[in-house]
Motif scaffolding. Structure first.
Motif, mmCIF file in Angstrom:
data_model
loop_
_atom_site.group_PDB
_atom_site.id
_atom_site.type_symbol
_atom_site.label_atom_id
_atom_site.label_comp_id
_atom_site.label_asym_id
_atom_site.label_seq_id
_atom_site.Cartn_x
_atom_site.Cartn_y
_atom_site.Cartn_z
ATOM 1 N N HIS A 145 0.873 -1.176 0.000
ATOM 2 C CA HIS A 145 0.000 0.000 0.000
ATOM 3 C C HIS A 145 0.907 1.223 0.000
ATOM 4 C CE1 HIS A 145 -3.174 2.599 2.213
ATOM 5 N NE2 HIS A 145 -3.392 2.628 0.909
ATOM 6 N N ALA A 146 0.843 2.029 -1.054
ATOM 7 C CA ALA A 146 1.813 3.101 -1.250
ATOM 8 C C ALA A 146 1.922 4.070 -0.067
ATOM 9 C CB ALA A 146 1.491 3.856 -2.542
ATOM 10 N N ARG A 198 3.264 1.752 3.010
ATOM 11 C CA ARG A 198 4.317 0.772 2.710
ATOM 12 C C ARG A 198 4.067 -0.561 3.428
ATOM 13 N NH1 ARG A 198 5.511 4.259 -0.580
ATOM 14 N NH2 ARG A 198 7.559 4.443 -1.582
ATOM 15 N N TYR A 255 2.615 0.426 -13.932
ATOM 16 C CA TYR A 255 2.788 0.025 -12.542
ATOM 17 C C TYR A 255 3.894 0.852 -11.887
ATOM 18 C CZ TYR A 255 -0.100 -3.988 -13.729
ATOM 19 O OH TYR A 255 -1.135 -4.780 -14.140
ATOM 20 N N GLU A 256 3.681 1.175 -10.618
ATOM 21 C CA GLU A 256 4.710 1.866 -9.841
ATOM 22 C C GLU A 256 5.559 0.798 -9.159
ATOM 23 O OE1 GLU A 256 5.216 5.221 -6.277
ATOM 24 O OE2 GLU A 256 3.216 4.674 -7.007
ATOM 25 N N GLU A 271 9.246 -0.327 -7.253
ATOM 26 C CA GLU A 271 10.533 -0.075 -6.613
ATOM 27 C C GLU A 271 11.310 -1.382 -6.628
ATOM 28 O OE1 GLU A 271 9.658 1.428 -2.734
ATOM 29 O OE2 GLU A 271 9.094 3.420 -3.480
ATOM 30 N N ASP A 289 8.976 -4.355 -5.438
ATOM 31 C CA ASP A 289 7.794 -3.897 -4.721
ATOM 32 C C ASP A 289 6.901 -3.137 -5.690
ATOM 33 O OD1 ASP A 289 8.586 -4.941 -2.286
ATOM 34 O OD2 ASP A 289 9.546 -3.086 -1.622
ATOM 35 N N LEU A 320 3.670 -0.806 -5.904
ATOM 36 C CA LEU A 320 2.937 0.055 -4.979
ATOM 37 C C LEU A 320 1.546 0.331 -5.520
ATOM 38 C CD1 LEU A 320 5.773 2.626 -4.181
ATOM 39 C CD2 LEU A 320 5.264 0.450 -3.066
ATOM 40 N N ASN A 354 -2.291 2.363 -4.552
ATOM 41 C CA ASN A 354 -2.894 3.377 -3.698
ATOM 42 C C ASN A 354 -4.231 2.943 -3.130
ATOM 43 O OD1 ASN A 354 -1.028 5.701 -3.838
ATOM 44 N ND2 ASN A 354 -1.434 5.571 -6.035
#
Length: 260
Positions: free
Chosen positions: A192-193, A196, A236-237, A239, A253, A255, A257
């Motif tokens: 969950h952005a 985290r 997609y976001e 990391e 990862d 993320l 929202n």
């Protein structure tokens, strides 16, 4: 690209198709290990129902699943992609993919299983109930039962391309990529952005959507670094934590929202 998926606890009914042909399943090196689990599971469930329920970890409300396991050799078999249901498979929605994407799914998706070890989504299997966490009276813990045959079969299946490992923890013990294969393996967490924190339900849905996006786009990232760029291009976001040493998987990862 090889994508490793967990199965689903819930499964669609077997239907009235042709019965299981064990020797026709993919990864023929697993056939004898599959037969051993199949034989003991069927015998267990045909005997003392209460013992079978305890071994399989079933609640009283799921007692009917025991009878399903007594008919594994005679029940209709359907493609595994139709048998497995649940949040991840609903989001993946194999049935609605176009023809080319379905072909890619048949080549690249591998579903891990306490009963079958691992099957492709095109392999025809009956509906069953047997998680990787089960400890059968004769064979013992299924995770341990599968390690040796998997260690022999999976490196060849992985080939020389990317391995995207989306399995849940219960299934990772049956086969862990090692050495050079591990170096081109990527695992994924869904966070969950804003907080985290790892999410649960949305974790499965997001993984299903990721696989669908890759299949629909015809994406073929060659390694984890290319996978990161591909996922970002698909919206997609992501990391990423590259491995600190050779022979270690990449940790990605994703993320989100919204958690629903």
């Amino acid at each position: 690209m090889l994508v490793l998926l967990p199965p689903s606890e819930g499964k669609a009914p077997s239907g009235r198709g042709t019965a299981l042909k064990l020797e026709s399943l993919s990864l023929p090196g697993l056939t004898e290990a599959r037969r051993a689990v199949l034989d003991e599971l069927a015998e267990l469930c045909a005997g003392d129902e209460e013992k079978a329920r305890e071994v399989l970890g079933l609640s009283e409300g799921l007692r009917g699943e025991i009878a399903k396991n007594t008919q594994l050799r005679s029940a209709g078999a359907r493609p595994a992609g139709e048998i497995y249901t649940g949040v991840l498979y609903d989001a993946l929605d194999l049935a609605s993919l176009d023809t080319a994407a379905k072909r890619r799914a048949g080549r690249s998706l591998l579903v891990f299983s306490g009963l079958w070890g691992a099957v492709r989504v095109t392999d025809r299997i009956p509906s069953y109930r047997c998680s990787m966490g089960v400890r059968l009276p004769g064979l013992g813990a299924l995770g341990a039962h599968w390690r040796t045959p998997m260690a022999a079969a999976l490196p060849e299946v992985a080939g020389d391309g990317l391995v995207l490992d989306l399995r849940s923890s219960a299934y990772t013990g049956a086969w862990k990529p090692k050495g050079e294969v591990a170096g081109r393996t990527a695992t994924v967490r869904v966070l969950h952005a804003p907080t985290r924190k790892v999410v649960s339900h949305f974790n499965k849905a997001t993984k299903g959507r990721i696989v669908r996006s890759l299949l629909s786009a015809g994406a073929a990232p060659a390694d984890p670094a290319e996978l990161v760029e591909t996922l970002r291009d698909l919206g997609y976001e992501v990391e990423v934590q590259a491995p600190a040493r050779a022979g270690t998987a990449w940790a990605l990862d994703v993320l989100v929202n919204e958690v629903h």
